[in-house]
Each structure stands twice: as C-alpha cells, then as structure tokens.
Design an enzyme around this catalytic site. Structure first.
Site, PDB file in Angstrom:
ATOM      1  N   HIS A   1     -27.602  -8.150 -27.991  1.00 16.18           N
ATOM      2  CA  HIS A   1     -27.626  -6.758 -27.526  1.00 16.18           C
ATOM      3  C   HIS A   1     -28.866  -6.017 -28.021  1.00 16.18           C
ATOM      4  O   HIS A   1     -29.282  -5.038 -27.395  1.00 16.18           O
ATOM      5  CB  HIS A   1     -26.371  -6.037 -28.012  1.00 16.18           C
ATOM      6  CG  HIS A   1     -25.176  -6.261 -27.142  1.00 16.18           C
ATOM      7  ND1 HIS A   1     -23.998  -5.574 -27.288  1.00 16.18           N
ATOM      8  CD2 HIS A   1     -24.979  -7.091 -26.103  1.00 16.18           C
ATOM      9  CE1 HIS A   1     -23.129  -5.979 -26.376  1.00 16.18           C
ATOM     10  NE2 HIS A   1     -23.704  -6.893 -25.657  1.00 16.18           N
ATOM     11  N   ASP A   2     -29.431  -6.462 -29.116  1.00 18.10           N
ATOM     12  CA  ASP A   2     -30.658  -5.852 -29.631  1.00 18.10           C
ATOM     13  C   ASP A   2     -31.879  -6.305 -28.849  1.00 18.10           C
ATOM     14  O   ASP A   2     -32.867  -5.582 -28.760  1.00 18.10           O
ATOM     15  CB  ASP A   2     -30.812  -6.230 -31.104  1.00 18.10           C
ATOM     16  CG  ASP A   2     -32.026  -5.599 -31.780  1.00 18.10           C
ATOM     17  OD1 ASP A   2     -32.564  -4.622 -31.242  1.00 18.10           O
ATOM     18  OD2 ASP A   2     -32.427  -6.077 -32.850  1.00 18.10           O
TER      19      ASP A   2
ATOM     20  N   ARG B   1     -26.957 -16.737 -12.737  1.00 19.75           N
ATOM     21  CA  ARG B   1     -28.026 -15.950 -13.372  1.00 19.75           C
ATOM     22  C   ARG B   1     -29.227 -16.844 -13.694  1.00 19.75           C
ATOM     23  O   ARG B   1     -30.385 -16.472 -13.486  1.00 19.75           O
ATOM     24  CB  ARG B   1     -27.505 -15.296 -14.657  1.00 19.75           C
ATOM     25  CG  ARG B   1     -26.552 -14.153 -14.433  1.00 19.75           C
ATOM     26  CD  ARG B   1     -27.266 -12.934 -13.880  1.00 19.75           C
ATOM     27  NE  ARG B   1     -26.339 -11.844 -13.636  1.00 19.75           N
ATOM     28  CZ  ARG B   1     -26.030 -11.347 -12.453  1.00 19.75           C
ATOM     29  NH1 ARG B   1     -26.606 -11.847 -11.357  1.00 19.75           N
ATOM     30  NH2 ARG B   1     -25.180 -10.353 -12.326  1.00 19.75           N
TER      31      ARG B   1
END
Length: 616
Positions: free
Chosen positions: A165-166, A475
């Site tokens: 997430h960072d 993806r």
C-alpha cells in the site's frame, strides 16, 4: 585471474562489454558480473558456499541493473529542478525526492519496466483471454485444503500488504470493463456475468507504443500508507501539537477521516491485519515525535511531524530489509545479503563501533551511501507489482487467542475481518490479543491450490462479487508483463522446457498441461507458484531476480536513505532511533504484554511462543 588479463585481450573484452564501459575498472566489474551470472547458470547461487553465493548475488544485481531497468518516462508538466537544501523533508506526493528529476517516483508517475519495452505489448483480444482466467483460478489456484507456511506467522502476510500500500496502486479505467466468460460447468459462480474494471492506461503515451500505467501513490518508501496519499488526508489526521497524529481508542485516525481516502484504493481492501499495523506505526510516529520534542524543545510542530515521519519511514524500511525479507527467504546467503543491504558486509557490530568508514554500499550498506539510480530515474515496475501477487498468504479463517492462556476465544472467516468489520473486531478484543493471535497463526504457502476461497468470491462495497484470482491473472496479462517463460528469458534465465521441468511433480505437470497445452503459455503467476523453491524460500528463484534488483534500488535511489540519511536531516536522536530499533522493539514498546510470546523468537515474523503461566 581477471586482474592478469593480458593487454592485447583487453580491447576485445571491452568491445563485448558494451559501449558504456569507458575504463578498465568498469570493464573488470562487468566481466566479474558476467562471470557471476555464468556461475549461477552452471551451479545455482543457492547451492554455493554462502560467501561465494553472496558474491554471485552482487554480480547478478549488477547485471540486472545494467540490463533490466527501463525508463517509461514521466508525463505531466515538468517541475523545475531544486536543491536538496530546499527540500529537506518528504513531500506528500513524493515530488523532489530526486531534486534533479522532481517527478521521479511521485504520485501520478509511470511504472517502469524490468523487461524490454518491445516485449510489453499486451496480447491480442483472443490470446489475452486464453486460457480462460476463471478456469485457471478454479482448476489450478482454488484451495483444496489450507497449506500453511510454517516458518512464518500471519503478521508476515499482513506486513507485505501494508508495504505494498505504500509503494503502488493502479487507477481503474472508467469504461470498457473486462467481461470474463464462465467456463462450461462452472456452477460455483452464481453472481451473473463476471466483470471488473480494466487498468487506466496513460493517455499521453506515444501512439503505437505499448500502454504504460501510472501509480496513484508515491513509489518511494515513505510511509504513505499511514500518512496519506493526499494533502487533505495528511492534514486531517494531525493533532497540530507536538508533531503528533490524532488517534482514537482503536489506535486509528478518527473514523470521519476515512471519507477522505480513495474508496478504490487502500480503503477497499483494508482488513484487521492491516489495521493492527496501521495502529502500531501510527503509535510509533507519536512516540518518535514525543522523543524529538523532549530532545529539541525549539522544534516546531511541523518540524517534529516531518522529522518523525522520516524516522518512522526509515524504520519501516529497515524492518522490511532485516526482519521481514529474511523471514520469507530464510536461506543463509539471502539473510546475509539483506543484512548487507542495510549494514554492509562489514556488519552491524562494526557499524556501531566504528561508524561508516566508506561510501561503498557493499562494505558499509546502502543507508548513508551516495544516491545511485543506475542512470534510470526511480520508479517501481510492472514486473515488481506482478511478483508481489501473494494472496495465497491469506488464510480463510483466523483464530483469535487470549494472550493470558492461549485459549481460542473466537474464530472469524476472512469476510468478517474485512474493511466493514474492522472497527467492530478491534472493539471486541485488545490489540495485544489480536497481535498475539496473528503471531501464533500461520499464513498460507505461496503455491498452487492454496488461493483463499474467500478471495475467489469477494463481496464488493457496491454489492457485486469478484474472483480475485481471476483478476490477478488478467491484471498481469493486460499490463503486458510477459508469460512465465518469456519473463525468465528477459531476466537471462533458461527457459523451462516442459511442464514436468517446471513443476517437478508429475501430477502437477499433468494439471498444468491440461490447462495450458503449451509450456510457453503458462501465466507468470502460475509459473511462480509452481516452480520449486530454494531452501528456506517462501517463493521461487524467478521472482527472486526482481527482488535482487528492486530491493536494493528502493533504498539506493532514495535521497532520504542515502546522501540525506544523516543527523543534519534526521537529527542525532532520529538517527539513533532508526539504528536502535526493530520490529521486536516496536511491538514491545506499544504492547509490552507480548514480551513472553516473543522471548527467544529469532524473528518477529516467525511463529511466536505460547507464554508459560507464572510459576508459584
């Protein structure tokens, strides 16, 4: 010996090494790197005596830096170059970390590549959907029974999502979603047509070029997952006193600040594991700010906040480097390599006693060394994103235990631990008990037939459902990351010649062949899960090549880990905080009750102890 190459031979070697080699020193480095790659091909780095294996990994990293860093450009209006002295703190959007190329690594900047650009054209409309990704999901990925990774605890699984997430997030496209046909006989999907958003491609890309994509968050290792991706959120969670962040009884920013988060970003896949790490490092920020305020009473609230953030982000990077990564790749050579990234080959004890005696990052570690982007402005890559698809780490159920006596006081299916239930779960048990429960539980092994069933039928906030395994496959395909064999070739690894060679198990080989028919059609993620793993590894050697390259690059490109990793920027107290702390000390500072559970545990991401009752 390389040092005794005859002068007459040197021009020929220089010609083969490439036009960028301008002197004999660079030539020797290149020749040694090529020799390391050859030794790895012949024997395998993991089979070598550890010091030799470590030298081979250094050589492989040099080769990867030379051949597998592709700049895809930086769209948007250019920003004027600055001076490091003008930008002594991290910005919310990541601009001006590289003061010469201010947009490098910032929010909105493009992902780079680790394979040649011409190999990143997505397949045509028919080929890209074959084999059917839902069929791959159900036949090769669905968890038959939970296979644990017994050398790790569940906190390790939460940690990697916390770090991801960072680092990166792709934006969804607003139109033309993917429509996935259901395979014949698929009776487990009862939610109608399977649709999900495509990834939004950069509209400013050159005509005819492969699509490129941008990250909505900063690529830098800057703690943006807790500090916020927008100025509005970053401001909203601050107390404006003593550099601190406002936290509620759950250890999180006030619930009303959640409305400022991107609902398609980290807010959409939040869960209790992430909440525990958010609360832990938000509390750590405040502890750092308090210590700085005591030591430097003249510092303003803004100075305390900015410095505490830098220190906290550096500590997270250190924990990932010397705690998490050695836990998931626990081979003696890679443990030494990761500690070498931070402390250098001279080691932590030498560093503590003598300080940094050289700018050389191999000897003394990357933090404090000169910034080095290998001539390619920093960006994380699509291939880096692809190898971090590690959803098998997630179990389908988590047992909640009492630290007092290790009794199971509850067990929750994963869908009851997700975003909508986080606050309720945090209110039911103490965070100390929850952390203990995660320390005692195992994540899943990164292998075929171990994908969490709960993630293959995931309820979305809009009422729809998603098979995340199908999404993972698509993806990687849509973003033009090569399939497994082509991926290996791009990293100068030998192609796998058969399904049996890939899997090493006749039954698994037959399963793969039944789905793919052609070994060159095997999806990257499937190949990564199927291949044998080096001793102590949670993932295979193919993915490890990207880690060799990018793990050090995340540090060596970042000014705040290199030339500005010094007391004049961090303060003496801040430097000491990074030097003297680890995941263990962070856990025990905020949850001292965990002391008996961690006693004797070599790595906080390994399984914890059952605390013994006190003796009479």
């Amino acid at each position: 010996m390389v040092g005794r190459v005859r002068p007459a031979v040197m021009p020929q070697l220089r010609a083969r090494a490439g036009p960028d080699v301008t002197d004999d020193r660079h030539l020797v480095v290149r020749v040694l790197a090529q020799a390391a790659e050859g030794l790895d091909r012949a024997v395998g780095w993991s089979r070598l005596w550890s010091p030799v294996g470590l030298a081979v990994l250094v050589g492989l990293r040099s080769q990867l830096r030379a051949h597998n860093l592709v700049d895809t450009g930086r769209p948007g209006d250019p920003l004027p170059a600055g001076l490091a002295s003008e930008y002594r703190v991290r910005t919310v959007d990541g601009t001006y970390n590289d003061v010469a190329t201010p947009r490098a690594g910032s929010a909105g900047s493009r992902f780079g590549r680790n394979v040649p650009t011409e190999q990143t054209h997505p397949e045509g409309v028919d080929a890209i959907s074959q084999p059917n990704p839902r069929l791959v999901s159900t036949r090769l990925l669905s968890r038959r029974e939970f296979v644990p990774a017994t050398s790790l605890n569940l906190l390790a699984a939460a940690w990697i999502q916390f770090e991801v997430h960072d680092w990166f997030h792709h934006a969804p496209a607003v139109s033309d979603p993917w429509h996935i046909d259901l395979p014949e006989g698929d009776k487990d999907w009862t939610h109608g047509p399977m649709t999900f958003d495509r990834t939004a491609a950069d509209p400013n890309n050159a005509p005819g070029a492969p699509p490129v994509y941008a990250s909505t968050v900063s690529h830098w290792w800057d703690g943006s997952q807790i500090y916020g991706e927008t100025q509005e959120y970053a401001d909203a969670i601050r107390s404006r006193q003593g550099g601190r962040i406002t936290l509620d009884t759950d250890g999180l920013p006030p619930v009303e600040t959640e409305d400022l988060l991107d609902p398609e970003g980290q807010a959409s896949n939040f869960w209790v594991g992430l909440a525990l790490l958010h609360s832990l490092f938000l509390a750590e920020h405040n502890a750092i700010a308090d210590r700085l305020a005591d030591a430097y009473p003249a510092m303003t609230d803004q100075q305390l906040y900015d410095t505490a953030r830098m220190v906290n982000a550096a500590l997270m990077a250190k924990i990932h480097t010397i705690d998490w990564t050695p836990a998931i790749i626990a081979h003696p050579t890679t443990v030494a390599a990761m500690r070498g990234n931070w402390f250098g080959l001279l080691g932590e004890k030498f560093s503590r006693r003598f300080g940094r005696i050289s700018d050389n990052d191999v000897l003394c570690g990357i933090p404090g060394s000169p910034t080095d982007d290998s001539g390619v402005p920093f960006a994380l890559t699509e291939e880096f994103v692809a190898v971090y698809r590690m959803h098998p780490l997630i179990p389908d159920e988590v047992a909640i235990r009492s630290l007092a006596d290790d009794t199971v006081v509850g067990a929750y299916p994963m869908h009851n631990l997700l975003a909508g239930d986080v606050r309720q779960r945090l209110g039911e048990r103490s965070r100390t008990d929850l952390l203990y429960s995660f320390g005692r539980a195992h994540p899943g092994a990164l292998s075929l037939h171990n994908y969490p069933v709960s993630m293959q039928n995931l309820a979305r906030p809009d009422g729809g459902h998603l098979d995340l395994a199908t999404v993972d496959i698509m993806r990687i395909r849509e973003r033009g990351v090569p399939r497994y064999n082509d991926f290996r070739r791009a990293l100068r690894l030998p192609r796998v010649g058969s399904f049996l060679e890939l899997a090493g198990d006749p039954d698994v080989a037959r399963e793969l062949e039944d789905i793919y028919h052609d070994i060159d059609r095997v999806d990257l993620m499937i190949g990564l899960y199927a291949e044998p793993k080096p001793r102590g590894f949670g993932f295979g050697d193919t993915a490890f090549r990207i880690f060799i390259l990018m793990a050090s690059r995340r540090l060596s490109c970042d000014r705040f880990f290199t030339v500005d990793f010094r007391p004049e920027v961090y303060t003496e107290v801040g430097m000491a905080w990074v030097r003297d702390n680890s995941m263990r000390s962070v856990l025990l500072r905020h949850h001292p009750g965990l002391t008996p559970a961690l006693r004797g545990v070599s790595n906080p991401f390994a399984p914890w102890n059952v605390p013994r009752p006190p003796e009479d």
